[in-house]
Design a protein around this motif. Structure first.
Motif, short mmCIF file in Angstrom:
data_model
loop_
_atom_site.label_atom_id
_atom_site.label_comp_id
_atom_site.label_asym_id
_atom_site.label_seq_id
_atom_site.Cartn_x
_atom_site.Cartn_y
_atom_site.Cartn_z
N GLY A 120 -20.11 59.96 -6.75
CA GLY A 120 -20.48 61.43 -6.45
C GLY A 120 -21.70 62.01 -7.08
O GLY A 120 -21.65 63.12 -7.50
N ASN A 211 -14.07 66.31 4.15
CA ASN A 211 -15.15 67.13 4.44
C ASN A 211 -15.14 67.62 6.02
O ASN A 211 -15.45 67.14 6.85
N TYR A 214 -17.44 67.47 9.02
CA TYR A 214 -17.80 66.37 10.08
C TYR A 214 -16.53 66.60 11.25
O TYR A 214 -16.62 65.71 12.21
N TYR A 239 -12.04 70.19 -1.99
CA TYR A 239 -12.94 68.89 -1.67
C TYR A 239 -14.23 69.24 -2.89
O TYR A 239 -14.85 70.31 -2.45
N TYR A 257 -6.30 62.78 0.49
CA TYR A 257 -7.74 62.78 0.66
C TYR A 257 -7.97 61.88 1.70
O TYR A 257 -7.30 60.81 2.07
N TYR A 259 -11.22 60.05 4.00
CA TYR A 259 -12.78 60.14 4.51
C TYR A 259 -12.54 59.34 5.57
O TYR A 259 -12.76 57.96 5.67
N LEU A 270 -16.92 55.11 2.83
CA LEU A 270 -16.57 54.74 1.40
C LEU A 270 -16.41 53.18 1.49
O LEU A 270 -16.04 52.47 2.43
N GLU A 275 -14.40 51.26 -4.42
CA GLU A 275 -13.96 52.47 -4.22
C GLU A 275 -12.57 52.58 -3.63
O GLU A 275 -11.57 52.77 -4.36
P1 P6P Z 1 -19.85 63.56 2.17
C1 P6P Z 1 -20.00 60.15 -2.93
O1 P6P Z 1 -21.22 60.06 -2.24
C2 P6P Z 1 -18.88 59.73 -2.07
O2 P6P Z 1 -19.09 58.29 -1.98
C3 P6P Z 1 -17.62 60.18 -2.67
O3 P6P Z 1 -17.55 60.13 -3.95
C4 P6P Z 1 -17.41 61.48 -1.91
O4 P6P Z 1 -15.79 61.80 -1.65
C5 P6P Z 1 -17.97 61.28 -0.84
O5 P6P Z 1 -19.05 60.24 -0.86
C6 P6P Z 1 -18.60 62.53 -0.14
O6 P6P Z 1 -19.25 62.31 1.12
O7 P6P Z 1 -20.10 63.00 3.33
O8 P6P Z 1 -18.62 64.61 2.12
O9 P6P Z 1 -20.97 64.21 1.10
#
Ligand code: P6P
Length: 333
Positions: A120, A211, A214, A239, A257, A259, A270, A275
């Motif tokens: 992060g 996020n 996207y 977030y 959560y 991604y 990730l 991670e």
């Molecule tokens: P985005 C930080 O780079 C990370 O690896 C995670 O800690 C975080 O949840 C995510 O990427 C954020 O990515 O694409 O939402 O900016």
């Protein structure tokens, strides 16, 4: 009655229920990881005040991303904390294409430590929460050491996993497979003191964390989950842009959560080995679940050290709602 001051190293020894050499090695290893965390926490606390602690190094890391000054510092902090201990040999890091050998002539049969030294880090220049993630593996004896193939093993094999969260306080959360335990750094003692043990994730929570910028890149199933939570009372969005911070909230309070992968990048962003897998280990130890959407994170056999993987992690009931949407059957509520 005042609470007992239980330090991290003593807690680890208690977890082993005996003072074997392995228990003492693990206690020492967690202590050295904690030392790296203290060095990083100290530097983060000064980052607005000292030269070259903020901003970028000017180089591109193995992820193809601009490396932040603090990414480089955090990576070196782990190397310095571990290089003369003999506790681990290979250090796999998001910041290094190939593992560092600690020291150069160490025996590859020794434990390996896998880290995201500063997760992060895009939050740093805005003084927001970041974290370090770690995982401990024993090399597989029946696999060749060449190309680190002896490290390409499912997350269920992890001997330990955890993270350090650099927030209002600095917390270290870890598990060796006997529950999840949290420690808070007492700067006046320079010790991580037990603060929550064991941590159990609620079967259901109100937080969903992803996020939404996207949205158009996700598959129909993820889009349907987002439409579902927008219609349903009882969900709230959080977030932070730092996986460790978003996961920590869900580990304690419940929720999910995500991604996800996208059409362009089905594997998502990730990294599996340092991670998703360590956090999945913690999630399952705390009663939660972690999946790609089609398989458990901890069952995946990695094909490479820096492999990416989609991640859906958190409370059992919330993750099931995501899976229901992915399988085309909108959640019953
Ligand atoms: P985005 C930080 O780079 C990370 O690896 C995670 O800690 C975080 O949840 C995510 O990427 C954020 O990515 O694409 O939402 O900016």
């Amino acid at each position: 009655m005042s609470r007992d001051v239980l330090t991290l190293s003593r807690h680890v020894l208690q977890q082993f229920e005996s003072f074997t050499a392995e228990a003492q090695d693990f206690s020492a290893l967690l202590n050295r990881i904690a030392l790296a965390g203290k060095m990083i926490a100290r530097r983060l606390g000064q980052s607005g005040l000292i030269e070259d602690a903020l901003g970028i190094t000017g180089s591109i890391n193995v992820q193809g991303e601009e490396q932040k000054q603090m990414d480089d510092y955090a990576n070196r902090a782990f190397i310095r904390a571990l290089e003369q201990t003999g506790l681990v040999c290979r250090l796999v890091s998001e910041e290094m294409k190939t593992p560092a050998r600690l020291p150069e002539n160490c025996s590859l049969s020794r434990l390996a430590l896998l880290i995201d030294p500063l997760d992060g880090s895009s939050n740093i220049d805005a003084n927001l929460t970041v974290g370090s993630i770690f995982s401990v593996l024993r090399p597989l004896e029946n696999r060749p050491e060449a190309d680190n193939q002896d490290l390409l093993q499912p997350g269920r094999n992890q001997l330990a996993a955890g993270y350090i969260l650099y927030g209002p306080s600095t917390q270290l959360v870890y598990s060796i497979g006997k529950g999840v335990h949290s420690f808070t750094l007492d700067p006046s003692l320079g010790e991580f003191i037990l603060s929550q043990s064991p941590i159990r994730t609620p079967e259901r929570g109100s937080v969903y964390s992803l996020n939404e910028g996207y949205f158009c890149q996700w598959n129909e199933g993820i889009q349907n989950f987002v439409r579902y939570v927008h219609r349903r009372d009882g969900y709230t969005s959080r977030y932070s842009g730092a996986l460790v911070a978003d996961f920590h909230r869900i580990l304690l309070q419940g929720g999910v959560y995500l991604y996800p992968g996208t059409q362009k990048k089905p594997e998502g962003k990730l990294r599996l080995m340092y991670e998703a897998a360590p956090l999945a280990f913690l999630a399952e130890q705390a009663g939660g679940v972690a999946t790609t959407g089609t398989e458990s994170i901890l069952d995946i056999v990695p094909q490479s050290l820096h492999q990416r993987v989609p991640l859906i992690i958190g409370s059992r009931e919330n993750v099931m709602e995501v899976l229901n949407c992915l399988q085309g059957s909108p959640s019953p509520h």
